[in-house]
Design a protein around this motif. Structure first.
Motif, PDB file in Angstrom:
ATOM      1  N   ALA A  76      52.052 -61.162  63.156  1.00  0.00           N
ATOM      2  CA  ALA A  76      51.773 -62.384  63.913  1.00  0.00           C
ATOM      3  C   ALA A  76      50.493 -63.041  63.421  1.00  0.00           C
ATOM      4  CB  ALA A  76      51.660 -62.056  65.404  1.00  0.00           C
ATOM      5  N   ASP A  77      50.648 -64.204  62.800  1.00  0.00           N
ATOM      6  CA  ASP A  77      49.526 -65.062  62.438  1.00  0.00           C
ATOM      7  C   ASP A  77      48.421 -64.313  61.685  1.00  0.00           C
ATOM      8  OD1 ASP A  77      48.282 -67.529  62.301  1.00  0.00           O
ATOM      9  OD2 ASP A  77      47.211 -67.236  64.193  1.00  0.00           O
ATOM     10  N   CYS A  78      48.793 -63.648  60.600  1.00  0.00           N
ATOM     11  CA  CYS A  78      47.842 -62.836  59.841  1.00  0.00           C
ATOM     12  C   CYS A  78      47.453 -63.413  58.489  1.00  0.00           C
ATOM     13  CB  CYS A  78      48.406 -61.435  59.629  1.00  0.00           C
ATOM     14  SG  CYS A  78      48.404 -60.458  61.122  1.00  0.00           S
ATOM     15  N   VAL A  79      47.976 -64.565  58.130  1.00  0.00           N
ATOM     16  CA  VAL A  79      47.660 -65.157  56.831  1.00  0.00           C
ATOM     17  C   VAL A  79      46.743 -66.349  57.056  1.00  0.00           C
ATOM     18  CG1 VAL A  79      48.596 -66.240  54.754  1.00  0.00           C
ATOM     19  CG2 VAL A  79      49.880 -64.422  55.901  1.00  0.00           C
ATOM     20  N   VAL A  85      45.393 -61.862  51.621  1.00  0.00           N
ATOM     21  CA  VAL A  85      46.841 -61.877  51.423  1.00  0.00           C
ATOM     22  C   VAL A  85      47.336 -60.656  50.660  1.00  0.00           C
ATOM     23  CG1 VAL A  85      48.749 -63.115  50.300  1.00  0.00           C
ATOM     24  CG2 VAL A  85      47.056 -64.377  51.632  1.00  0.00           C
ATOM     25  N   ASP A  86      46.720 -60.333  49.533  1.00  0.00           N
ATOM     26  CA  ASP A  86      47.193 -59.197  48.730  1.00  0.00           C
ATOM     27  C   ASP A  86      47.135 -57.888  49.504  1.00  0.00           C
ATOM     28  OD1 ASP A  86      47.680 -60.940  46.648  1.00  0.00           O
ATOM     29  OD2 ASP A  86      45.889 -60.368  45.507  1.00  0.00           O
ATOM     30  N   ALA A  87      46.022 -57.664  50.206  1.00  0.00           N
ATOM     31  CA  ALA A  87      45.885 -56.429  50.984  1.00  0.00           C
ATOM     32  C   ALA A  87      46.939 -56.350  52.088  1.00  0.00           C
ATOM     33  CB  ALA A  87      44.478 -56.326  51.566  1.00  0.00           C
ATOM     34  N   LEU A  88      47.186 -57.466  52.782  1.00  0.00           N
ATOM     35  CA  LEU A  88      48.228 -57.497  53.811  1.00  0.00           C
ATOM     36  C   LEU A  88      49.585 -57.136  53.222  1.00  0.00           C
ATOM     37  CD1 LEU A  88      49.524 -58.229  56.562  1.00  0.00           C
ATOM     38  CD2 LEU A  88      49.552 -60.606  55.773  1.00  0.00           C
ATOM     39  N   VAL A 103      59.187 -59.328  59.970  1.00  0.00           N
ATOM     40  CA  VAL A 103      59.283 -60.639  60.617  1.00  0.00           C
ATOM     41  C   VAL A 103      57.871 -61.201  60.742  1.00  0.00           C
ATOM     42  CG1 VAL A 103      60.036 -61.908  62.660  1.00  0.00           C
ATOM     43  CG2 VAL A 103      61.307 -59.872  61.916  1.00  0.00           C
ATOM     44  N   PHE A 104      57.647 -62.330  60.076  1.00  0.00           N
ATOM     45  CA  PHE A 104      56.359 -63.011  60.117  1.00  0.00           C
ATOM     46  C   PHE A 104      56.452 -64.221  61.021  1.00  0.00           C
ATOM     47  CE2 PHE A 104      56.364 -61.112  55.886  1.00  0.00           C
ATOM     48  CZ  PHE A 104      55.051 -60.678  55.717  1.00  0.00           C
ATOM     49  N   SER A 105      55.510 -64.361  61.951  1.00  0.00           N
ATOM     50  CA  SER A 105      55.264 -65.675  62.533  1.00  0.00           C
ATOM     51  C   SER A 105      54.110 -66.202  61.694  1.00  0.00           C
ATOM     52  CB  SER A 105      54.924 -65.602  64.017  1.00  0.00           C
ATOM     53  OG  SER A 105      53.681 -64.979  64.221  1.00  0.00           O
ATOM     54  N   TYR A 106      54.355 -67.294  61.025  1.00  0.00           N
ATOM     55  CA  TYR A 106      53.453 -67.742  59.972  1.00  0.00           C
ATOM     56  C   TYR A 106      52.977 -69.157  60.246  1.00  0.00           C
ATOM     57  CZ  TYR A 106      52.045 -69.480  55.387  1.00  0.00           C
ATOM     58  OH  TYR A 106      51.349 -70.049  54.355  1.00  0.00           O
ATOM     59  N   GLN A 107      51.670 -69.350  60.095  1.00  0.00           N
ATOM     60  CA  GLN A 107      51.106 -70.692  60.203  1.00  0.00           C
ATOM     61  C   GLN A 107      50.390 -71.012  58.897  1.00  0.00           C
ATOM     62  OE1 GLN A 107      48.453 -71.416  63.466  1.00  0.00           O
ATOM     63  NE2 GLN A 107      48.057 -73.495  62.839  1.00  0.00           N
ATOM     64  N   ARG A 108      50.819 -72.066  58.272  1.00  0.00           N
ATOM     65  CA  ARG A 108      50.181 -72.497  57.028  1.00  0.00           C
ATOM     66  C   ARG A 108      48.783 -73.014  57.343  1.00  0.00           C
ATOM     67  NH1 ARG A 108      52.585 -75.994  52.128  1.00  0.00           N
ATOM     68  NH2 ARG A 108      50.626 -76.242  51.023  1.00  0.00           N
ATOM     69  N   ARG A 109      47.798 -72.430  56.658  1.00  0.00           N
ATOM     70  CA  ARG A 109      46.408 -72.807  56.932  1.00  0.00           C
ATOM     71  C   ARG A 109      45.720 -73.457  55.747  1.00  0.00           C
ATOM     72  NH1 ARG A 109      44.409 -69.957  61.984  1.00  0.00           N
ATOM     73  NH2 ARG A 109      46.370 -69.105  62.622  1.00  0.00           N
ATOM     74  N   SER A 146      56.147 -71.393  61.066  1.00  0.00           N
ATOM     75  CA  SER A 146      57.499 -70.944  60.723  1.00  0.00           C
ATOM     76  C   SER A 146      57.663 -69.465  61.024  1.00  0.00           C
ATOM     77  CB  SER A 146      57.808 -71.228  59.248  1.00  0.00           C
ATOM     78  OG  SER A 146      56.861 -70.611  58.412  1.00  0.00           O
ATOM     79  N   ILE A 147      58.910 -69.047  61.010  1.00  0.00           N
ATOM     80  CA  ILE A 147      59.259 -67.636  61.162  1.00  0.00           C
ATOM     81  C   ILE A 147      60.016 -67.239  59.908  1.00  0.00           C
ATOM     82  CG2 ILE A 147      60.561 -65.937  62.489  1.00  0.00           C
ATOM     83  CD1 ILE A 147      60.066 -67.769  64.954  1.00  0.00           C
ATOM     84  N   ILE A 148      59.578 -66.136  59.305  1.00  0.00           N
ATOM     85  CA  ILE A 148      60.133 -65.675  58.035  1.00  0.00           C
ATOM     86  C   ILE A 148      60.557 -64.220  58.201  1.00  0.00           C
ATOM     87  CG2 ILE A 148      59.625 -65.298  55.591  1.00  0.00           C
ATOM     88  CD1 ILE A 148      57.241 -67.362  56.133  1.00  0.00           C
TER      89      ILE A 148
END
Length: 154
Positions: A76-79, A85-88, A103-109, A146-148
């Motif tokens: 959830a919202d980790c990017v 990013v690489d470590a995640l 399952v990512f809940s993703y917000q482009r930052r 988005s959800i990926i």
């Protein structure tokens, strides 16, 4: 902290390990405790919070999953920073097997973090699906959200 795991428990996940960094883990544990009756009433048999630092992730065995590896990993919202990013992605990959869904809940930052994230997803996972949030939620999310869903190729 812990809302993703709490939500999973409330909708019927049998076993949930919520992870966060050391400085947030106590609050995640408190939030889980505050919701534990509802979580267990929903059929969850185990929910807890554990520390997971992406730069030094613990071995999968430390989570003591019933089947060694999780069926689903919720992110959830980790990017938010390119440098994370690489470590995640390496940590997620370490905890993933063929049948695991991520399952990512993703917000482009930002462009750099976004580009690195999607390049990493494409190099690590063979199946990447962007969920139609209108169908899922009954409404369109803003374009930046988005959800990926990802899985390894068989």
């Amino acid at each position: 902290p812990g809302i993703g795991g709490i939500s999973a428990g409330l909708i019927g996940a049998k076993e949930v390990i919520a992870t966060d960094l050391d400085y947030s883990i106590q609050l995640a544990r408190e939030n889980i405790q505050l919701n534990s009756e509802s979580i267990y009433n929903a059929g969850c048999s185990r929910i807890e919070a554990q520390i997971c630092d992406w730069f030094s992730p613990p071995p999968i065995e430390s989570f003591k999953f019933e089947s060694t590896y999780p069926d689903t990993i919720l992110i959830a919202d980790c990017v938010w920073l390119e440098g994370l990013v690489d470590a995640l992605l390496q940590t997620i990959h370490k905890y993933t097997r063929e049948k695991t869904s991520i399952v990512f809940s993703y917000q482009r930052r930002g462009k750099a973090a976004h580009d690195r994230f999607f390049q990493g997803l494409q190099s690590l996972f063979g199946h990447i699906e962007h969920v139609d949030t209108k169908t899922l939620c009954g409404t369109n999310l803003p374009e930046s959200l988005s959800i990926i869903v990802c899985r390894l190729l068989h």
